[in-house]
Design a protein around this motif. Structure first.
Motif, PDB file in Angstrom:
ATOM      1  N   TRP A 151       0.852  -1.180   0.000  1.00 20.17           N
ATOM      2  CA  TRP A 151       0.000   0.000   0.000  1.00 20.17           C
ATOM      3  C   TRP A 151       0.891   1.233   0.000  1.00 20.17           C
ATOM      4  N   TYR A 152       0.565   2.198  -0.855  1.00 20.90           N
ATOM      5  CA  TYR A 152       1.228   3.491  -0.932  1.00 20.90           C
ATOM      6  C   TYR A 152       0.179   4.465  -1.439  1.00 20.90           C
ATOM      7  N   GLU A 153       0.392   5.721  -1.221  1.00 21.31           N
ATOM      8  CA  GLU A 153      -0.582   6.743  -1.589  1.00 21.31           C
ATOM      9  C   GLU A 153      -1.002   6.606  -3.049  1.00 21.31           C
ATOM     10  N   GLY A 154      -2.317   6.464  -3.288  1.00 25.65           N
ATOM     11  CA  GLY A 154      -2.855   6.402  -4.641  1.00 25.65           C
ATOM     12  C   GLY A 154      -2.805   5.044  -5.312  1.00 25.65           C
ATOM     13  N   CYS A 155      -2.439   3.989  -4.592  1.00 23.96           N
ATOM     14  CA  CYS A 155      -2.214   2.677  -5.201  1.00 23.96           C
ATOM     15  C   CYS A 155      -3.475   1.927  -5.601  1.00 23.96           C
ATOM     16  N   GLU A 156      -4.606   2.289  -5.067  1.00 25.79           N
ATOM     17  CA  GLU A 156      -5.805   1.466  -5.215  1.00 25.79           C
ATOM     18  C   GLU A 156      -6.135   1.041  -6.644  1.00 25.79           C
ATOM     19  N   ASN A 187       6.049   9.979  -0.133  1.00 29.04           N
ATOM     20  CA  ASN A 187       5.728  10.210  -1.532  1.00 29.04           C
ATOM     21  C   ASN A 187       6.228   9.067  -2.432  1.00 29.04           C
ATOM     22  N   ASP A 222       5.649   9.587  -9.245  1.00 26.62           N
ATOM     23  CA  ASP A 222       4.650   9.561 -10.312  1.00 26.62           C
ATOM     24  C   ASP A 222       4.248   8.113 -10.593  1.00 26.62           C
ATOM     25  N   MET A 257       1.583   6.948 -11.793  1.00 24.54           N
ATOM     26  CA  MET A 257       0.812   6.749 -13.024  1.00 24.54           C
ATOM     27  C   MET A 257       1.701   6.765 -14.270  1.00 24.54           C
ATOM     28  N   SER A 290      -8.312   1.332   3.467  1.00 22.83           N
ATOM     29  CA  SER A 290      -8.436   1.619   2.037  1.00 22.83           C
ATOM     30  C   SER A 290      -9.560   0.823   1.399  1.00 22.83           C
TER      31      SER A 290
END
Length: 189
Positions: A93-98, A120, A123, A125, A181
């Motif tokens: 899990w890391y920020e924005g991973c979903e 952080n 990037d 994406m 999450s």
């Protein structure tokens, strides 16, 4: 009083950061009398986090990974019919991973959640590690940063810059965020 059956919910192969094959793991589980074994190789990661593809099943290897698992399931049926082999991944899990984790782990029966990176992730994406066009994606874990792998000695800067208390504080915060999450992990490691 009967003994509890042996269940292993966290196994890795050489597809990620393990040393054995699926077949090796099946043989070891059968020899130990294991009743349930969950495959939990590290899932695909963004290039910003693991540009060298050192600790994960790359996106291009996902089909071969599944085929190797199915071959191991056939072996298990032959040598240890009582062994249930379950397909899964250890999903960082890391920020924005979903959305990434959902896509890359779509065939998994079990998603084991974990946190190894804090701060952080860069990037994410820009693409999966090891895919064409991701060779020059910037890594955010520079020596002066407050982010990176907390269990990798190439990222000791995280411990030096945040201190032990700061690392564990962030880790616990991220671990709780992983539990909350939308991924609804089956188990946390």
């Amino acid at each position: 009083m009967s003994a509890c059956p042996l269940v292993d919910c966290h196994t890795h192969t050489s597809f990620s950061d393990g040393h054995a094959s699926f077949e090796d793991n099946v043989r070891a589980a059968a020899a130990a009398g294991c009743r349930v074994m969950v495959s939990a190789d590290h899932l695909t990661l963004p290039a910003s986090m693991d540009a060298n593809c050192e600790v994960q099943v790359t996106e291009s290897d996902l089909p071969a990974h599944r085929l190797a698992f199915e071959d191991a399931r056939k072996l298990a049926a032959q040598i240890a019919p009582e062994l249930e082999l379950i397909y899964g991944f250890e999903c960082d899990w890391y920020e924005g991973c979903e959305p990434l984790v959902e896509r890359w782990s779509q065939d998994a029966v079990v998603r084991l959640g974990s946190v190894h990176w804090i701060g952080n992730p860069g990037d994410i994406m820009a693409g999966a590690a090891g895919t064409a066009g991701t060779e020059n994606v910037a890594r955010p874990d520079t020596p002066d940063s407050l982010c990176g792998w907390i269990d990798d000695d190439t990222n000791l800067h995280v411990w030096e810059n945040l201190g032990v208390h700061g690392v564990w504080e962030r880790y616990v915060d991220d671990w709780c965020r992983a539990c909350e999450s939308s991924l609804n992990f089956d188990v946390m490691a």
